[in-house]
Design a protein around this motif. Structure first.
Motif, PDB file in Angstrom:
ATOM      1  N   UNK A  40       0.931  -1.328  -0.257  1.00 32.34           N
ATOM      2  CA  UNK A  40      -0.106   0.152  -0.302  1.00 32.34           C
ATOM      3  C   UNK A  40       1.190   1.039  -0.069  1.00 32.34           C
ATOM      4  N   UNK A  41       0.192   2.172  -0.754  1.00 34.46           N
ATOM      5  CA  UNK A  41       1.326   3.371  -0.636  1.00 34.46           C
ATOM      6  C   UNK A  41       0.202   4.646  -0.444  1.00 34.46           C
ATOM      7  N   UNK A  42       0.345   5.813   0.589  1.00 34.16           N
ATOM      8  CA  UNK A  42      -0.299   6.106   1.016  1.00 34.16           C
ATOM      9  C   UNK A  42      -0.162   7.540  -0.397  1.00 34.16           C
ATOM     10  N   UNK A  43      -1.305   8.273  -0.809  1.00 31.84           N
ATOM     11  CA  UNK A  43      -1.134   9.375  -1.812  1.00 31.84           C
ATOM     12  C   UNK A  43      -2.732   9.804  -1.748  1.00 31.84           C
ATOM     13  N   UNK A  44      -2.867  11.345  -2.157  1.00 32.93           N
ATOM     14  CA  UNK A  44      -3.774  11.934  -2.372  1.00 32.93           C
ATOM     15  C   UNK A  44      -5.070  11.447  -2.983  1.00 32.93           C
ATOM     16  N   UNK A  45      -6.163  11.587  -3.526  1.00 34.35           N
ATOM     17  CA  UNK A  45      -7.553  10.801  -2.821  1.00 34.35           C
ATOM     18  C   UNK A  45      -7.171  10.911  -5.876  1.00 34.35           C
ATOM     19  N   UNK A  46      -7.468   9.897  -5.849  1.00 36.17           N
ATOM     20  CA  UNK A  46      -7.158   9.717  -7.565  1.00 36.17           C
ATOM     21  C   UNK A  46      -7.933   9.550  -8.542  1.00 36.17           C
ATOM     22  N   UNK A  47      -8.422  10.651  -9.322  1.00 38.38           N
ATOM     23  CA  UNK A  47      -8.965   9.980  -9.799  1.00 38.38           C
ATOM     24  C   UNK A  47      -9.304   9.135 -11.297  1.00 38.38           C
ATOM     25  N   UNK A  48      -7.911   9.161 -11.323  1.00 41.19           N
ATOM     26  CA  UNK A  48      -6.977   7.818 -12.508  1.00 41.19           C
ATOM     27  C   UNK A  48      -6.079   7.224 -11.896  1.00 41.19           C
ATOM     28  N   UNK A  49      -5.842   6.283 -12.051  1.00 37.25           N
ATOM     29  CA  UNK A  49      -4.343   5.283 -12.499  1.00 37.25           C
ATOM     30  C   UNK A  49      -4.156   4.817 -13.453  1.00 37.25           C
ATOM     31  N   UNK A  50      -3.013   4.139 -13.780  1.00 34.88           N
ATOM     32  CA  UNK A  50      -2.655   3.394 -14.857  1.00 34.88           C
ATOM     33  C   UNK A  50      -0.539   3.055 -14.624  1.00 34.88           C
ATOM     34  N   UNK A  51      -0.815   1.463 -15.030  1.00 36.65           N
ATOM     35  CA  UNK A  51      -0.121   0.998 -14.766  1.00 36.65           C
ATOM     36  C   UNK A  51       1.392   0.969 -16.057  1.00 36.65           C
ATOM     37  N   UNK A  52       2.479   1.220 -15.966  1.00 37.64           N
ATOM     38  CA  UNK A  52       3.683   1.268 -17.051  1.00 37.64           C
ATOM     39  C   UNK A  52       4.372   0.216 -17.583  1.00 37.64           C
ATOM     40  N   UNK A  53       4.351  -0.075 -18.915  1.00 31.87           N
ATOM     41  CA  UNK A  53       4.807  -1.671 -19.082  1.00 31.87           C
ATOM     42  C   UNK A  53       5.871  -0.909 -19.514  1.00 31.87           C
ATOM     43  N   UNK A  54       6.040   0.270 -19.764  1.00 35.15           N
ATOM     44  CA  UNK A  54       7.408   1.301 -20.390  1.00 35.15           C
ATOM     45  C   UNK A  54       9.124   1.042 -19.731  1.00 35.15           C
ATOM     46  N   UNK A  55      10.003   0.925 -20.314  1.00 36.57           N
ATOM     47  CA  UNK A  55      11.192   0.021 -19.808  1.00 36.57           C
ATOM     48  C   UNK A  55      11.277   1.890 -19.153  1.00 36.57           C
ATOM     49  N   UNK A  56      11.537   3.657 -19.578  1.00 37.22           N
ATOM     50  CA  UNK A  56      11.394   4.309 -19.072  1.00 37.22           C
ATOM     51  C   UNK A  56      10.484   4.276 -17.466  1.00 37.22           C
TER      52      UNK A  56
END
Length: 282
Positions: free
Chosen positions: A65-81
């Motif tokens: 778990x990561x404490x973050x502010x409330x998120x409207x959206x999220x995305x996971x990266x498959x990019x090596x960068x």
């Protein structure tokens, strides 16, 4: 990095699939906080959703778990960068988090970030905002003060969904006025518009299937519309089995082969209330 053995009893604001040890091996859930429980993002092994874990699915997983502010959206990266990273679209901010190291990097925006998607090969993260602005973050840029924003595009209303085509030369976007546009990322202009979609204020997704050459979207009027991806003309309109209501907007999923059977016809699954409907295509 805080490790938990539970999922908080909070409202889910956004979610996406995560590919760690295999494709779609985990789920990222972004929770809205309350007074005694701060908002957070939780990475959960998808095998936790199975009633019986077989030897193939019972693999070592991660639950963190990561404490973050409330998120409207999220995305996971498959990019090596941005390997092992997810992005959370916040109120006037984008937060990149590396789940392996816990390192976070933030980018200030002028509006709430409602939609996001990483490119797989180009080092870019695309974001759509409540203001109607769409832009890309160059993941190679470590200077948050300037130079990180690229490819500016604009809609006249809040952007609710983004889809990058496989060649990463075009981007599909929809907004809260019902506009669906295909953008040429090199020329930074839209080249195609898909007419008929109805949206005035809802957060509605797009479903793009390049292999079948179709685009699917459910409108606020509860009609499911299917367009030709390349011709932009409307192929089919499917009404909801229930009376139109903003509380009963259908959820849909398209399958190239219904049931996963080779040679089976494609079809659309539609969920409304407690019912599930199937619409096969000939």
């Amino acid at each position: 990095m805080l490790r938990n053995l539970f999922v908080p009893n909070l409202k889910v604001k956004s979610l996406c699939w995560v590919s760690l040890n295999q494709l779609d091996s985990h789920v990222l859930l972004c929770f809205e906080g309350i007074r005694d429980a701060p908002s957070c993002a939780v990475l959960l092994p998808a095998s936790h959703f199975l009633n019986i874990c077989t030897s193939r699915t019972n693999q070592p997983g991660m639950l963190c778990s990561f404490q973050i502010p409330a998120a409207w959206s999220c995305a996971w990266s498959l990019n090596f960068q941005a390997y092992h990273c997810f992005s959370a679209g916040l109120s006037q901010q984008i937060l990149l988090t590396n789940v392996a190291t816990g390192h976070q990097q933030s980018f200030g925006t002028s509006s709430d970030v409602l939609a996001q998607q990483f490119a797989n090969t180009a080092p870019l993260l695309f974001s759509g905002c409540r203001s109607g602005e769409i832009f890309a973050i160059d993941l190679r840029c470590r200077n948050r003060g300037k130079g990180w924003k690229a490819i500016p595009l604009f809609h006249n209303s809040a952007v609710t969904s983004l889809q990058i085509l496989q060649d990463e030369q075009c981007l599909m976007a929809s907004d809260m006025t019902g506009k669906i546009k295909l953008w040429d990322l090199r020329a930074t202009k839209f080249i195609r518009e898909y007419e008929g979609h109805v949206n005035e204020s809802a957060y509605l997704p797009l479903h793009m299937h390049e292999e079948e050459g179709i685009l699917v979207a459910v409108g606020q009027d509860c009609y499911t519309r299917i367009w030709s991806l390349h011709g932009a003309h409307l192929l089919r309109t499917i009404p909801s089995p229930y009376p139109t209501s903003e509380d009963d907007i259908p959820s849909v999923a398209f399958a190239s082969r219904l049931g996963g059977i080779w040679g089976a016809a494609p079809g659309l699954l539609m969920a409304v209330r407690q019912d599930l409907y199937c619409f096969p295509f000939s």
